[in-house]
Write an enzyme that holds these catalytic residues in place. Structure first.
Site, PDB file in Angstrom:
ATOM      1  N   SER A   1       0.839  -1.196   0.000  1.00  0.00           N
ATOM      2  CA  SER A   1       0.000   0.000   0.000  1.00  0.00           C
ATOM      3  C   SER A   1       0.880   1.254   0.000  1.00  0.00           C
ATOM      4  CB  SER A   1      -0.958  -0.049   1.189  1.00  0.00           C
ATOM      5  OG  SER A   1      -2.031   0.833   1.015  1.00  0.00           O
TER       6      SER A   1
ATOM      7  N   ASP B   1      -8.506  -7.517  -3.662  1.00  0.00           N
ATOM      8  CA  ASP B   1      -8.253  -6.192  -3.094  1.00  0.00           C
ATOM      9  C   ASP B   1      -9.419  -5.282  -3.478  1.00  0.00           C
ATOM     10  OD1 ASP B   1      -7.391  -3.751  -2.214  1.00  0.00           O
ATOM     11  OD2 ASP B   1      -5.402  -3.870  -3.129  1.00  0.00           O
TER      12      ASP B   1
ATOM     13  N   HIS C   1      -6.415  -6.583   0.665  1.00  0.00           N
ATOM     14  CA  HIS C   1      -5.448  -5.503   0.461  1.00  0.00           C
ATOM     15  C   HIS C   1      -4.167  -5.664   1.275  1.00  0.00           C
ATOM     16  CE1 HIS C   1      -3.974  -1.569  -0.545  1.00  0.00           C
ATOM     17  NE2 HIS C   1      -3.983  -1.178   0.716  1.00  0.00           N
TER      18      HIS C   1
END
Length: 261
Positions: free
Chosen positions: A73, A201, A231
């Site tokens: 991320s 995700d 995610h």
């Protein structure tokens, strides 16, 4: 290998991966500047570049001129910045941030989503483990992170909520992210790179965020799909993440002379 977590989190999300890789590699799961337990991030340094500056200082202190970088991320977005600066010997970007388009609906959705979640973080900060250890308070945050929330260990879920509630730059950095915008000059990525994407995700979706990366990154970048996870896949299945990182390291070290990890 340097492991970088996502926004508002901490090095704790990597513990299952570290356990699996540390027998064969020198691994550092770092809490990024501005996050719970990490170095202080001054207001003037808010943003991806300021976070990366702080990480470079830590690498310099360790004597790591370069290293293999894996980031999830925001950690993946920072990983691309480290690569741009020549500090990444290779990059494994796991559902990286920054793939959205400038001033797009997705860019504003993400910022507003974090802002809307702030009251829960504030409650956890005030009431501590009376909130952080309760499933009903964990669920809204873990649902963004994972496909199967029941696969997340309760202790890991509690640490996620603790990290979110103690992130000192939670609100002010939102404007810095908007100022900095998405990743650019992706065609210039030169280090051996794997783009590792979770099958489920729903936070940074393929259509909204990842397809631009796939289209703009050089042909040498290898796309890898992690089946069955969301995610932040390390929370649900650290084994599948460890296997993907091990395969990445084997692939890239066969192509380049190895130096100190």
């Amino acid at each position: 290998m340097l492991l970088l977590h996502g926004f508002t989190l901490s090095h704790h999300v990597w513990h299952g991966v570290v356990d699996r890789l540390s027998s064969d590699y020198e691994v550092l799961a770092m809490t990024m500047p501005g996050h719970w337990g990490g170095p202080r991030l001054r207001l003037r340094d808010l943003g991806v570049r300021g976070i990366t500056d702080g990480i470079e200082r830590e690498l310099d202190a360790l004597g790591w001129d370069t290293c293999h970088v894996a980031g999830n991320s925001l950690g993946g977005q920072v990983g691309f910045e480290l690569e741009r600066r020549g500090r990444a010997r290779s990059l494994a970007a796991i559902n990286p941030g920054g793939g959205w388009k400038r001033f797009s609906y997705t860019e504003f959705r993400l910022g507003l989503g974090f802002t809307a979640q702030f009251p829960l973080a504030a409650a956890a900060r005030v009431f501590g483990d009376r909130v952080a250890t309760r499933e009903r308070f964990q669920r809204p945050i873990i649902r963004n992170c994972s496909r199967d929330t029941t696969a997340v260990d309760p202790d890991d879920a509690a640490n996620v909520l603790r990290a979110v509630s103690h992130c000192p730059v939670y609100l002010p950095i939102q404007l810095a992210f908007l100022r900095d915008g998405p990743l650019t000059e992706l065609h210039r990525v030169a280090a051996p790179t794997s783009l590792i994407l979770s099958e489920f995700d729903t936070f940074l979706t393929r259509n909204e965020c990842m397809q631009r990366l796939i289209d703009e990154l050089p042909d040498h970048v290898e796309e890898v799909v992690l089946p069955g996870v969301g995610h932040i896949p390390m929370l649900e299945n650290p084994g599948i993440v460890s296997d993907a990182l091990r395969a990445h390291l084997i692939r890239v070290t066969r192509r380049q002379p190895e130096r100190a990890s």
